[in-house]
Motif scaffolding. Structure first.
Motif, PDB file in Angstrom:
ATOM      1  N   LYS A  22       0.805  -1.224   0.000  1.00 14.60           N
ATOM      2  CA  LYS A  22       0.000   0.000   0.000  1.00 14.60           C
ATOM      3  C   LYS A  22       0.837   1.273   0.000  1.00 14.60           C
ATOM      4  CE  LYS A  22      -4.127  -2.128   1.979  1.00 14.60           C
ATOM      5  NZ  LYS A  22      -5.187  -2.055   2.999  1.00 14.60           N
ATOM      6  N   HIS A  26       0.222  -2.289  -4.683  1.00 18.00           N
ATOM      7  CA  HIS A  26      -1.197  -2.374  -4.357  1.00 18.00           C
ATOM      8  C   HIS A  26      -1.480  -3.733  -3.734  1.00 18.00           C
ATOM      9  CE1 HIS A  26      -5.390  -1.360  -4.490  1.00 18.00           C
ATOM     10  NE2 HIS A  26      -5.682  -2.463  -5.176  1.00 18.00           N
ATOM     11  N   TYR A  27      -2.302  -3.745  -2.682  1.00 17.17           N
ATOM     12  CA  TYR A  27      -2.683  -5.002  -2.039  1.00 17.17           C
ATOM     13  C   TYR A  27      -4.167  -4.954  -1.728  1.00 17.17           C
ATOM     14  CZ  TYR A  27      -3.319  -8.604   1.511  1.00 17.17           C
ATOM     15  OH  TYR A  27      -3.786  -9.684   2.214  1.00 17.17           O
ATOM     16  N   ASP A  28      -4.894  -5.956  -2.200  1.00 18.49           N
ATOM     17  CA  ASP A  28      -6.324  -6.021  -1.939  1.00 18.49           C
ATOM     18  C   ASP A  28      -6.770  -7.480  -1.974  1.00 18.49           C
ATOM     19  OD1 ASP A  28      -9.050  -5.840  -1.754  1.00 18.49           O
ATOM     20  OD2 ASP A  28      -9.327  -4.606  -3.539  1.00 18.49           O
ATOM     21  N   VAL A  83      -1.913  -8.712  -5.375  1.00 23.78           N
ATOM     22  CA  VAL A  83      -0.882  -7.672  -5.571  1.00 23.78           C
ATOM     23  C   VAL A  83      -0.713  -7.449  -7.078  1.00 23.78           C
ATOM     24  CG1 VAL A  83       0.359  -7.869  -3.390  1.00 23.78           C
ATOM     25  CG2 VAL A  83       0.852  -9.493  -5.215  1.00 23.78           C
ATOM     26  N   HIS A 141      -0.349  -4.757  -9.073  1.00 20.74           N
ATOM     27  CA  HIS A 141       0.497  -3.734  -9.700  1.00 20.74           C
ATOM     28  C   HIS A 141       1.202  -2.895  -8.652  1.00 20.74           C
ATOM     29  CE1 HIS A 141      -2.352  -0.489  -8.671  1.00 20.74           C
ATOM     30  NE2 HIS A 141      -3.303  -1.352  -8.988  1.00 20.74           N
ATOM     31  N   TYR A 168       2.500   1.024  -7.516  1.00 21.33           N
ATOM     32  CA  TYR A 168       2.048   2.413  -7.653  1.00 21.33           C
ATOM     33  C   TYR A 168       3.157   3.183  -8.370  1.00 21.33           C
ATOM     34  CZ  TYR A 168      -1.328   1.178  -3.991  1.00 21.33           C
ATOM     35  OH  TYR A 168      -2.322   0.586  -3.247  1.00 21.33           O
ATOM     36  N   ASP A 189       2.095   3.275   5.379  1.00 25.49           N
ATOM     37  CA  ASP A 189       0.691   3.681   5.231  1.00 25.49           C
ATOM     38  C   ASP A 189      -0.106   3.505   6.509  1.00 25.49           C
ATOM     39  OD1 ASP A 189      -1.247   0.916   4.670  1.00 25.49           O
ATOM     40  OD2 ASP A 189       0.920   0.719   4.605  1.00 25.49           O
ATOM     41  N   ASP A 221      -0.184   9.369  -0.283  1.00 20.66           N
ATOM     42  CA  ASP A 221       0.013   9.394  -1.728  1.00 20.66           C
ATOM     43  C   ASP A 221       1.392   9.977  -2.022  1.00 20.66           C
ATOM     44  OD1 ASP A 221      -0.152  12.357  -2.000  1.00 20.66           O
ATOM     45  OD2 ASP A 221      -2.265  12.052  -1.533  1.00 20.66           O
TER      46      ASP A 221
END
Length: 203
Positions: free
Chosen positions: A13, A17-19, A85, A87, A89, A168, A188
């Motif tokens: 993060k 990207h992690y979701d 994961v 991509h 940033y 983050d 950001d």
């Protein structure tokens, strides 16, 4: 304020990207059912123990013993981790690589299972660029435990007050500050550049 000589990045993060919902949107299409599963079965608290070093085999066995009918969805977490994961940033990666290219001492400190970090490192070669990394799953404790900051500083020869940490998670930022580091909360890349500038670092 001490001159900053060491810059330490979190990964998830911040750079990647992690979701965990991504594969489960396919596996459990119903939103309410999917949310229930991730909030009650494969929870963040369950997953963080793999970051601390628990094996996936033990983690899965624990949940399958309690919820045998959910075995396929439980095993799907690790099986489909690569989708979580998708991509990097690009904007924060530009900051990260720019700092390395300009000669700053950059390392990484991450809560990550050892095996998934190894996988991520092969998929995202930029993770091999810093001087080194402390992976929670390899050392056996996690942020914001004081021990992981002290371990990282010792292994990489960092002077805590001359170190800035980027994460983050506000509790991980507070953990770094409690260990004597400077630290900033990542939201950001624009804010990160501004925060670094306030410490005399152009990125």
């Amino acid at each position: 304020m001490s001159e900053i000589r060491h810059i330490v990045f979190d990964i998830g993060k911040v750079l990647l990207h992690y979701d965990p919902e991504i594969p489960y949107r396919r596996l459990i299409p119903d939103e309410a059912e999917r949310r229930w599963f991730l909030e009650n079965i494969c929870t963040n608290d369950w997953n963080v123990e793999q970051d601390r070093g628990r094996s996936w085999q033990d983690a899965e066995a624990l949940l399958i013993d309690e919820h045998p009918t959910l075995e396929p969805h439980i095993r799907a977490f690790r099986q489909n981790w690569h989708e979580m994961v998708p991509h990097a940033y690009e904007d924060s990666l530009s900051v990260f690589e720019g700092l390395i290219d300009s000669g700053h001492d950059v390392t990484m400190l991450t809560n990550f299972a050892a095996d998934t970090f190894a996988e991520a490192r092969e998929r995202y070669p930029f993770l091999k660029r810093p001087r080194g990394v402390t992976v929670s799953g390899e050392v056996g404790f996690i942020k914001p435990d004081r021990a992981i900051y002290d371990t990282h500083a010792t292994v990489f020869g960092l002077t805590p007050q001359a170190t800035i940490f980027i994460d983050d998670s506000e509790k991980n930022v507070a953990g770094a500050q409690a260990a004597g580091w400077q630290a900033v909360h990542f939201t950001d890349a624009k804010k990160l550049r501004s925060d670094l500038r306030s410490f005399g670092i152009e990125a």
